[in-house]
Design a protein around this motif. Sequence first.
Motif, PDB file in Angstrom:
ATOM      1  N   THR A 151       0.830  -1.207   0.000  1.00 31.36           N
ATOM      2  CA  THR A 151       0.000   0.000   0.000  1.00 31.36           C
ATOM      3  C   THR A 151       0.864   1.257   0.000  1.00 31.36           C
ATOM      4  N   HIS A 152       1.934   1.249   0.783  1.00 32.07           N
ATOM      5  CA  HIS A 152       2.847   2.402   0.809  1.00 32.07           C
ATOM      6  C   HIS A 152       3.467   2.620  -0.564  1.00 32.07           C
ATOM      7  N   HIS A 153       3.909   1.540  -1.192  1.00 34.52           N
ATOM      8  CA  HIS A 153       4.486   1.621  -2.538  1.00 34.52           C
ATOM      9  C   HIS A 153       3.474   2.217  -3.510  1.00 34.52           C
ATOM     10  N   ALA A 154       2.232   1.743  -3.432  1.00 36.19           N
ATOM     11  CA  ALA A 154       1.181   2.201  -4.351  1.00 36.19           C
ATOM     12  C   ALA A 154       0.882   3.679  -4.149  1.00 36.19           C
ATOM     13  N   GLN A 155       0.817   4.101  -2.902  1.00 36.47           N
ATOM     14  CA  GLN A 155       0.487   5.497  -2.598  1.00 36.47           C
ATOM     15  C   GLN A 155       1.585   6.462  -3.031  1.00 36.47           C
ATOM     16  N   HIS A 156       2.802   5.969  -3.169  1.00 43.69           N
ATOM     17  CA  HIS A 156       3.926   6.846  -3.503  1.00 43.69           C
ATOM     18  C   HIS A 156       4.515   6.566  -4.887  1.00 43.69           C
ATOM     19  N   MET A 157       3.754   5.848  -5.727  1.00 41.63           N
ATOM     20  CA  MET A 157       4.216   5.560  -7.083  1.00 41.63           C
ATOM     21  C   MET A 157       3.860   6.715  -8.023  1.00 41.63           C
ATOM     22  N   GLU A 158       4.866   7.296  -8.644  1.00 44.67           N
ATOM     23  CA  GLU A 158       4.654   8.336  -9.654  1.00 44.67           C
ATOM     24  C   GLU A 158       4.563   7.672 -11.025  1.00 44.67           C
ATOM     25  N   SER A 159       3.601   8.107 -11.820  1.00 37.74           N
ATOM     26  CA  SER A 159       3.366   7.513 -13.139  1.00 37.74           C
ATOM     27  C   SER A 159       3.288   8.625 -14.175  1.00 37.74           C
ATOM     28  N   ILE A 160       4.277   8.674 -15.065  1.00 39.58           N
ATOM     29  CA  ILE A 160       4.363   9.717 -16.082  1.00 39.58           C
ATOM     30  C   ILE A 160       4.261   9.077 -17.466  1.00 39.58           C
ATOM     31  N   ALA A 271      -4.166   3.479 -24.925  1.00 38.00           N
ATOM     32  CA  ALA A 271      -3.068   4.447 -25.089  1.00 38.00           C
ATOM     33  C   ALA A 271      -2.456   4.411 -26.484  1.00 38.00           C
ATOM     34  N   GLY A 272      -2.441   3.224 -27.095  1.00 37.91           N
ATOM     35  CA  GLY A 272      -1.950   3.111 -28.460  1.00 37.91           C
ATOM     36  C   GLY A 272      -0.469   2.812 -28.593  1.00 37.91           C
ATOM     37  N   PRO A 273      -0.048   2.406 -29.793  1.00 30.51           N
ATOM     38  CA  PRO A 273       1.369   2.154 -30.054  1.00 30.51           C
ATOM     39  C   PRO A 273       2.189   3.429 -29.896  1.00 30.51           C
ATOM     40  N   GLY A 274       3.417   3.268 -29.446  1.00 26.92           N
ATOM     41  CA  GLY A 274       4.300   4.418 -29.257  1.00 26.92           C
ATOM     42  C   GLY A 274       4.214   5.038 -27.881  1.00 26.92           C
ATOM     43  N   THR A 275       3.333   4.524 -27.034  1.00 28.41           N
ATOM     44  CA  THR A 275       3.240   5.018 -25.661  1.00 28.41           C
ATOM     45  C   THR A 275       4.531   4.744 -24.900  1.00 28.41           C
ATOM     46  N   ILE A 276       4.961   5.708 -24.108  1.00 27.19           N
ATOM     47  CA  ILE A 276       6.102   5.526 -23.218  1.00 27.19           C
ATOM     48  C   ILE A 276       5.664   5.956 -21.824  1.00 27.19           C
ATOM     49  N   ALA A 277       5.866   5.086 -20.846  1.00 22.68           N
ATOM     50  CA  ALA A 277       5.447   5.391 -19.475  1.00 22.68           C
ATOM     51  C   ALA A 277       6.617   5.181 -18.521  1.00 22.68           C
ATOM     52  N   LEU A 278       6.731   6.071 -17.562  1.00 23.13           N
ATOM     53  CA  LEU A 278       7.840   6.078 -16.607  1.00 23.13           C
ATOM     54  C   LEU A 278       7.277   6.014 -15.189  1.00 23.13           C
ATOM     55  N   PHE A 279       7.857   5.145 -14.356  1.00 22.62           N
ATOM     56  CA  PHE A 279       7.352   4.939 -12.994  1.00 22.62           C
ATOM     57  C   PHE A 279       8.491   4.970 -11.984  1.00 22.62           C
ATOM     58  N   PHE A 280       8.266   5.685 -10.885  1.00 19.16           N
ATOM     59  CA  PHE A 280       9.272   5.784  -9.830  1.00 19.16           C
ATOM     60  C   PHE A 280       8.587   6.207  -8.538  1.00 19.16           C
ATOM     61  N   LEU A 281       9.280   6.027  -7.425  1.00 17.39           N
ATOM     62  CA  LEU A 281       8.706   6.368  -6.114  1.00 17.39           C
ATOM     63  C   LEU A 281       9.104   7.772  -5.669  1.00 17.39           C
ATOM     64  N   ASN A 282       8.171   8.422  -4.983  1.00 18.11           N
ATOM     65  CA  ASN A 282       8.499   9.712  -4.385  1.00 18.11           C
ATOM     66  C   ASN A 282       8.785   9.593  -2.891  1.00 18.11           C
ATOM     67  N   ASP A 283       8.742   8.349  -2.394  1.00 17.19           N
ATOM     68  CA  ASP A 283       9.070   8.062  -0.993  1.00 17.19           C
ATOM     69  C   ASP A 283       9.482   6.605  -0.902  1.00 17.19           C
ATOM     70  N   THR A 284      10.688   6.344  -0.441  1.00 19.17           N
ATOM     71  CA  THR A 284      11.209   4.977  -0.410  1.00 19.17           C
ATOM     72  C   THR A 284      11.416   4.473   1.022  1.00 19.17           C
ATOM     73  N   ASN A 285      10.697   5.018   1.958  1.00 13.97           N
ATOM     74  CA  ASN A 285      10.928   4.694   3.357  1.00 13.97           C
ATOM     75  C   ASN A 285      10.366   3.364   3.818  1.00 13.97           C
ATOM     76  N   GLN A 286       9.682   2.634   2.936  1.00 15.25           N
ATOM     77  CA  GLN A 286       9.157   1.324   3.362  1.00 15.25           C
ATOM     78  C   GLN A 286       9.366   0.294   2.275  1.00 15.25           C
TER      79      GLN A 286
END
Length: 286
Positions: A151-160, A271-286
């Motif tokens: 849950t902590h990971h999910a709440q702090h996952m950034e999706s661009i 989203a279609g072909p050519g989509t690029i998505a980037l994911f990272f955390l904004n808090d890694t404390n757990q």
Amino acid sequence: MTVKILADSASDLSKVHYSEYDMEMVPLTVHLDEKEYKDGLEIEPVEVYNAMREGKSPKTSQVSPQTFKSIFTSYAENNQALVYFALSSELSGTYQTAKLMEQEVKDEFPEAPIHIVDTKCVSIGYGLVCLHAAKLAKEGASVTEVIEAGTHHAQHMESIFTVDDLEYLYRGGRVSKSQVFFGSLLKIKPILHVDDGKLVPLEKVRGSKRLFSRMLEIMEERGSDLKDQTIGISHGDDLKRAEELAGMIRAKFDVKDIVIEMVGSTVGAHAGPGTIALFFLNDTNQ
């Protein structure tokens, strides 16, 4: 008994991931050419992308109630702990269906150790949440520890996200027809993000060359301890650009662990072909 992790096909995890961490996957459904396919089992994402390039409009639907009931019942009968980390409830009705079936099963098995978490995430960002939980489960973590960490990971996952063609977002109701026209005319590239489980526009960038640089700027602004976390990149049948972005991330942030996967049929159909998505955390404390 080890806690079992269940994910759905919108997590975009590979079969290697499911095997390595002994996870279970439940497929959403893809509708194409008047046929139904179990996502991740009976159809490959590239087939969906090729169909879209030909002008076809594949559709998707959530996991059936009976499928969930069957899975939950099997775990309830064996009194084995199961945690289902679900695709964002804002993007699919799958979470709500799972909750309904959980209640039905618990009417028969009141003590069944079945738990459902709405990740509010999508694609490999959602997948990273499931992997984090599965690693802990494999190490012997308790149900409570697995749920709290996931849950902590999910709440702090950034999706661009960015897409190659605005037309697909228009079909999905994300942009207007005029935005498609002027965006194509001016070579505007949209950047979107996930906000409380919803995929919403963030900003627009003129030209492809500036696009990845701006995504890295957003990553630097929002991310935390980027060097030591697992970064996720997913792509709509465009591995070359995904690897280009990964190279830029490694060079800028000295990141050691990047997971690259194709955006699966469920998300890719919108989203279609050519989509690029980037994911990272904004808090890694757990």
